[in-house]
Enzyme design. Structure first.
Site, mmCIF file in Angstrom:
data_model
loop_
_atom_site.group_PDB
_atom_site.id
_atom_site.type_symbol
_atom_site.label_atom_id
_atom_site.label_comp_id
_atom_site.label_asym_id
_atom_site.label_seq_id
_atom_site.Cartn_x
_atom_site.Cartn_y
_atom_site.Cartn_z
ATOM 1 N N LYS A 61 4.994 26.254 34.231
ATOM 2 C CA LYS A 61 5.765 27.265 34.960
ATOM 3 C C LYS A 61 7.135 27.402 34.302
ATOM 4 C CE LYS A 61 7.138 28.223 39.794
ATOM 5 N NZ LYS A 61 7.038 27.718 41.184
ATOM 6 N N SER B 131 5.045 30.887 44.543
ATOM 7 C CA SER B 131 5.755 31.442 43.415
ATOM 8 C C SER B 131 5.138 31.093 42.059
ATOM 9 C CB SER B 131 7.199 30.949 43.435
ATOM 10 O OG SER B 131 7.246 29.535 43.282
ATOM 11 N N SER C 50 4.233 26.820 47.017
ATOM 12 C CA SER C 50 4.107 27.598 45.781
ATOM 13 C C SER C 50 3.049 27.130 44.790
ATOM 14 C CB SER C 50 5.446 27.656 45.070
ATOM 15 O OG SER C 50 6.207 28.682 45.630
#
Ligand code: GLN
Length: 467
Positions: free
Chosen positions: A74, A149, A173
């Site tokens: 990420k 997210s 997330s």
């Protein structure tokens, strides 16, 4: 092939790491034009790492447990000499001066970091639509969001553009996008994976975890990234509780709270099916109550926004990233740099957080939220004296369409109703995909929550269910 078998074949010399990586790079080229999971593909450094691994194998030197396994990270984790933006304009040109501990540990085990993935700006959001750069599509149905997210990391594994990916989970997330994209997603116990080198959103909640296509890879990935780290003061010295696992001795709790109502029909159906499967395997099911979790959502948004407003104070244009060229005074320099650099959701959180931390409101909001957090923790503590694992769906709905929740932030916040309680309590939880899909081809995720440092029992139960 899963990560374990790829690594074994690379180790034995049966396949070359460079072939694997070239394969994945080709696949990304072909698929990611549509999916947009990656913000950047690290083709050069990935191939260089793969060549090093092949050389070690050729020279009969020892190689790591993730030899040649393509891993996506990420875009809020540092990887030395690579760009990291948190999907924000404010960090658009930021180059990492060092690597996050979790990334370092992957590299030590000879994983190959293949690229950085799209996310909601600073990990604030549930659909990846808050990225300053692009929208990621759900590989199961491109009209739908991948969740967030960590939407890019979930989509990368779901579309087999990486075998493992790292995400961060502050209130859901990892688990929520895992459920939306039909992959496994683990939020480890708070403190079990180092946060060193993870861009902070809400420090008391943030935790790095992983996405995989099966429970075995998840177990392996977790064993690599977890462990005490002196560089993170909240990293725990406690180790995993390795208990012998016997499904017939396992007690599974089903919360009887009102938020369990109002599920999308397909989710309810899969939830009941999972309960039946667990019963068939010999587990006992018990009704439990977590009475204070009804306050989890507002509690989370006060605490997370408060911590975010403080953590994001460092982006003032003088130290990192974007600095406004239009300013004519110092105060305007701060205002313009932050005004131009942050997107609307980040600004909303900073305003909410600053308000609830300010003199006069601090006791009424932040302190009150901390007290409720303790009550929620105690609910879990009490529940885990009677049961071993808590089962709920991961999300109340399947993946929604682009734009559906963008205009109403509260309805977006509600998609984390099942994931936030475990984040506040700091316990471990995992989302596992159900076999049956909806008519639109979308996936349903089930969430299994266990006590602190009890990830191994989660892996065992997922192993049994996936057989
Ligand atoms: N969707 C939640 C939020 O926007 C959770 C985000 C996260 O876990 N990083 O805060």
């Amino acid at each position: 092939m899963n990560a374990i078998s790829i690594a074994n074949k690379v180790k034995s010399g049966e396949i070359k790491a460079t072939d694997i990586i070239n394969d994945y790079l080709d696949r990304i080229k072909e698929k990611d034009k549509k999916i947009n999971a990656f913000l950047e593909v690290f083709a050069d450094s990935a191939l260089k790492k793969a060549e090093e691994i092949d050389l070690k194998v050729a020279q009969k030197k020892p190689v790591g447990t993730l030899a040649g396994v393509p891993v996506a990270i990420k875009d809020n984790m540092l990887y030395k000499n690579h760009r990291m933006t948190c999907a924000s304009k404010i960090l658009e040109n930021y180059i990492s001066p060092y690597s996050a501990t979790a990334v370092e540990k992957l590299l030590e085990e000879d994983a190959v970091i293949i690229g950085r993935t799209n996310m909601d700006e600073f990990a604030m959001g549930s659909s990846t639509e808050n990225s300053a750069f692009k929208n990621t599509k759900n590989p199961l149905n491109e009209k739908h969001v991948p969740g967030g997210s960590s939407g890019g990391s979930a989509a990368a594994v779901a579309a087999t553009m990486a075998l493992i990916s790292l995400g961060s989970d502050t209130g859901g997330s990892i688990r929520q996008p895992a459920a939306f994209c039909g992959v496994y997603g683990l939020k480890p116990t708070y403190g079990s994976v180092s946060r060193y080198g993870l861009a902070a959103f809400a420090s008391s909640l943030d935790q790095i975890g992983c996405f995989t296509n099966n429970p075995e890879d998840m177990k392996l990935a977790f064993s690599v990234i977890s462990g005490h780290d002196k560089k993170d003061s909240t990293s725990s010295i406690l180790q995993q509780t390795e208990k012998k696992f016997d499904i017939k001795a396992i007690k599974i709790g089903i919360p009887k709270e009102p938020f369990m109502e109002g599920l999308e029909p397909k989710i309810k159906e899969e939830f009941l099916l999972t309960i039946q499967k667990l019963k068939n395997l010999g587990a006992s099911m018990l009704d439990i109550s977590l009475p204070n979790t009804q306050y989890a959502l507002p509690t989370y948004y006060i605490i997370a926004s408060g911590e975010a407003s403080s953590n994001l104070g460092r982006y003032d244009g003088t130290r990192y990233g974007l600095n406004s060229k239009k300013a004519d005074s110092l105060i305007n320099f701060y205002k313009l740099s932050r005004g131009e650099g942050f997107g609307p959701e980040v600004k909303r959180r900073i305003m909410l957080g600053t308000y609830s931390l300010s003199a006069g409101y601090y006791d009424d909001y932040y302190i009150k939220a901390q007290k409720i957090r303790t009550l929620i923790k105690n609910d879990f503590k009490k529940a885990f004296t009677e049961i071993d694992i808590i089962l709920t769906p991961t999300t109340p709905t399947t993946a929604f369409k682009f734009g559906d929740k963008l205009k109403n932030p509260i309805s977006m916040y509600l998609s984390d109703i099942f994931t936030i309680p475990a984040s506040l309590a700091g316990v471990c939880a995992v989302s596992a995909p159900c076999k049956n899909k909806t008519e639109a081809g979308l996936s349903v995720g089930m969430q299994f929550t266990s006590n602190h440092f009890n990830e191994t029992s989660l892996f065992s139960i997922l192993g049994l269910l996936s057989d």
